[in-house]
Design a protein around this motif. Structure first.
Motif, PDB file in Angstrom:
ATOM      1  N   THR A   1       2.071   1.845  -6.681  1.00 14.17           N
ATOM      2  CA  THR A   1       1.863   1.110  -5.500  1.00 14.17           C
ATOM      3  C   THR A   1       1.716   0.084  -5.130  1.00 14.17           C
ATOM      4  O   THR A   1       1.434  -1.568  -5.910  1.00 14.17           O
ATOM      5  CB  THR A   1       0.800   1.377  -5.581  1.00 14.17           C
TER       6      THR A   1
ATOM      7  N   THR B   1       1.386  -3.750  -4.008  1.00 10.24           N
ATOM      8  CA  THR B   1      -0.175  -4.102  -4.097  1.00 10.24           C
ATOM      9  C   THR B   1       0.467  -5.457  -3.067  1.00 10.24           C
ATOM     10  O   THR B   1       0.973  -6.476  -3.286  1.00 10.24           O
ATOM     11  CB  THR B   1      -1.314  -4.293  -4.362  1.00 10.24           C
TER      12      THR B   1
ATOM     13  N   TRP C   1       1.376  -5.340  -8.073  1.00 11.02           N
ATOM     14  CA  TRP C   1       1.499  -3.632  -8.872  1.00 11.02           C
ATOM     15  C   TRP C   1       0.532  -2.619  -9.135  1.00 11.02           C
ATOM     16  O   TRP C   1       0.001  -3.278 -10.264  1.00 11.02           O
ATOM     17  CB  TRP C   1       3.388  -2.924  -9.250  1.00 11.02           C
ATOM     18  N   SER C   2       0.122  -1.828  -8.304  1.00  8.22           N
ATOM     19  CA  SER C   2      -0.857  -0.934  -9.021  1.00  8.22           C
ATOM     20  C   SER C   2      -0.272   0.546  -9.957  1.00  8.22           C
ATOM     21  O   SER C   2       0.678   0.949  -9.310  1.00  8.22           O
ATOM     22  CB  SER C   2      -1.984  -0.431  -7.431  1.00  8.22           C
TER      23      SER C   2
ATOM     24  N   GLU D   1       6.260   7.567  -6.943  1.00 11.30           N
ATOM     25  CA  GLU D   1       6.213   8.254  -8.023  1.00 11.30           C
ATOM     26  C   GLU D   1       7.517   8.742  -8.690  1.00 11.30           C
ATOM     27  O   GLU D   1       9.044   9.276  -8.546  1.00 11.30           O
ATOM     28  CB  GLU D   1       5.596   9.673  -7.938  1.00 11.30           C
TER      29      GLU D   1
ATOM     30  N   ARG E   1      -4.931   2.730 -15.573  1.00 15.58           N
ATOM     31  CA  ARG E   1      -4.234   2.276 -14.207  1.00 15.58           C
ATOM     32  C   ARG E   1      -3.834   0.537 -15.319  1.00 15.58           C
ATOM     33  O   ARG E   1      -4.518   0.107 -15.760  1.00 15.58           O
ATOM     34  CB  ARG E   1      -5.565   2.499 -13.748  1.00 15.58           C
TER      35      ARG E   1
ATOM     36  N   GLN F   1       2.842   6.748 -10.526  1.00 17.66           N
ATOM     37  CA  GLN F   1       2.122   6.348  -9.623  1.00 17.66           C
ATOM     38  C   GLN F   1       2.594   5.007  -9.477  1.00 17.66           C
ATOM     39  O   GLN F   1       1.749   4.049 -10.046  1.00 17.66           O
ATOM     40  CB  GLN F   1       1.483   6.953  -8.882  1.00 17.66           C
TER      41      GLN F   1
ATOM     42  N   TRP G   1       0.686  -1.242  -0.233  1.00 15.47           N
ATOM     43  CA  TRP G   1       0.149   0.085   0.121  1.00 15.47           C
ATOM     44  C   TRP G   1       0.852   1.410  -0.168  1.00 15.47           C
ATOM     45  O   TRP G   1       0.036   2.817   0.209  1.00 15.47           O
ATOM     46  CB  TRP G   1      -1.184  -0.031   1.075  1.00 15.47           C
ATOM     47  N   GLN G   2       2.159   1.526  -0.014  1.00 14.17           N
ATOM     48  CA  GLN G   2       2.372   2.260  -0.120  1.00 14.17           C
ATOM     49  C   GLN G   2       3.145   2.491  -1.895  1.00 14.17           C
ATOM     50  O   GLN G   2       2.871   1.590  -2.603  1.00 14.17           O
ATOM     51  CB  GLN G   2       4.153   2.415   0.627  1.00 14.17           C
ATOM     52  N   THR G   3       3.642   4.024  -1.713  1.00 12.80           N
ATOM     53  CA  THR G   3       3.480   4.356  -3.056  1.00 12.80           C
ATOM     54  C   THR G   3       4.785   5.100  -3.421  1.00 12.80           C
ATOM     55  O   THR G   3       4.851   5.994  -2.884  1.00 12.80           O
ATOM     56  CB  THR G   3       1.897   5.505  -4.167  1.00 12.80           C
TER      57      THR G   3
ATOM     58  N   HIS H   1      -7.991   0.947  -5.990  1.00 12.09           N
ATOM     59  CA  HIS H   1      -6.443   1.141  -7.010  1.00 12.09           C
ATOM     60  C   HIS H   1      -8.040   1.072  -8.688  1.00 12.09           C
ATOM     61  O   HIS H   1      -7.768   1.818  -9.263  1.00 12.09           O
ATOM     62  CB  HIS H   1      -5.609   0.771  -7.150  1.00 12.09           C
TER      63      HIS H   1
END
Length: 368
Positions: free
Chosen positions: A204, A206, A227-228, A197, A235, A202, A193-195, A255
């Motif tokens: 994230t 997941t 990964w998102s 850039e 997306r 972006q 859940w950390q993102t 997301h």
């Protein structure tokens, strides 16, 4: 040699903060000296483990690999530079090259001949790569899902370091890269859940349901992740390796919807569905993620399971028709575009092996 390679690989599977946003020991996923899944994963035990080992050592190999190397669509550096924005290429297994926002990005780059700790034994590549490491363009980032040998190839990563701006990894994986000589300022390690850039996109990390370890005695020393990817316009979801779990629905809520899901569909078996999805579960994961188009990965490259080499693709093609899922399965090296998809064609069948897919569909609304 083949037998010894499988023994080594089976051993890894069975036994198995310097630059991060969060030190390893502070991660909610880390306790008792190792990383954990959100919920205990289903895994074989007792006689099933013995059965698994026996099957690996004495399995029928007559349909494990195609009789001839699968044809690919060759790529060159010039082709990539001239390609349209939003182009995506499968380079084999879970290695996917993406041209997004004018930059190039790659997932789990494995250019080795064998998915193994050694290059003289273990599962051998049966589909050639469509481009060499040397011909790849400069990369904005390498995105890594976990530390297993068919996803994290030391030689490929080290060779890419000079042309890569950033390596994005789950916690602990970046420390391996630092140990291989990659500068720490080129690495960002993320917890779930950390993102981060990079160049306006972006990324994230997941959740996923899997495990880690690159030696016989290492048990989950590094984190695994999906990964998102959000470009500002599109997306994309990249699964890495994972079993089916409730987390897909949560990722979809946070997301989604996703224009494209890159989901592992290969090297599966009911004995280890806790760490690799069965084809029917891949379809459900795609729906949970609120995906529009599905591109199956983790197949057509290495012999890592008991199923026939073409079974994953045949099953995905059949299930997508039954369930109305929009499926694209390009030949290795063939471009897919985020605004102009090619509907799946059975290019791997012998009668069509030399014919590229030719049915294109313009992207429209998301499937919810």
């Amino acid at each position: 040699m083949r037998l010894l390679g499988w023994v080594l690989l089976l051993g890894v599977v069975a036994m198995s903060a310097a630059c991060g946003h969060r030190p390893v020991h502070q991660s909610p996923q880390f306790r008792d000296g190792q990383f954990h899944n959100a919920a205990p994963r289903k895994q074989p035990g007792g006689w099933k483990s013995l059965k698994l080992g026996w099957q690996f050592l004495f399995k029928d190999t007559s349909r494990s690999v195609p009789p001839d190397a699968l044809s690919v669509s060759p790529l060159s550096g010039d082709q990539l530079q001239q390609a349209a924005e939003g182009s995506i290429w499968r380079l084999g297994h879970s290695t996917v090259l993406m041209k997004l926002n004018g930059k190039f990005w790659i997932t789990d780059p494995v250019f080795a001949e064998r998915a193994s700790p050694v290059q003289w034994a273990g599962p051998k590549r049966f589909t050639p790569t469509p481009i060499t490491l040397e011909e790849l363009p400069p990369l904005a980032a390498v995105v890594l899902s976990h530390d297993h040998f068919d996803h994290l190839d030391r030689d490929s990563v080290v060779q890419l370091a000079a042309k890569t701006k950033m390596f994005l990894t789950p916690l602990g994986v970046g420390d391996l890269l630092i140990g291989w000589g990659i500068p720490g300022n080129k690495i960002q390690q993320l917890d779930w859940w950390q993102t981060a850039e990079v160049e306006g996109i972006q990324f994230t990390a997941t959740p996923a349901q899997h495990f880690s370890g690159r030696s016989l005695f290492a048990q989950n020393p590094t984190l695994w992740a999906s990964w998102s990817i959000y470009t500002g316009t599109h997306r994309i979801f990249f699964s890495g390796d994972t079993g089916y779990f409730d987390g897909f629905a949560e990722i979809g809520r946070r997301h989604g919807p996703f224009d494209l899901t890159l989901l592992e569909a290969g090297a599966y078996d009911q004995l280890w569905e806790g760490i690799h999805m069965l084809p029917e579960q891949v379809m459900q994961a795609h729906r949970d993620l609120r995906g529009d188009w599905l591109l199956p990965i983790h197949n057509a490259t290495f012999d890592l399971a008991f199923h026939a080499w073409d079974e994953p693709m045949e099953k995905m093609l059949s299930l997508s028709a039954q369930q109305g899922v929009r499926l694209t399965m390009p030949r290795i090296g063939e471009a897919v575009r985020l605004d102009h998809y090619q509907a799946a064609q059975a290019w791997w069948r012998s009668k069509q092996s030399q014919q590229p897919a030719n049915v294109a569909v313009t992207a429209t609304s998301h499937a919810m």
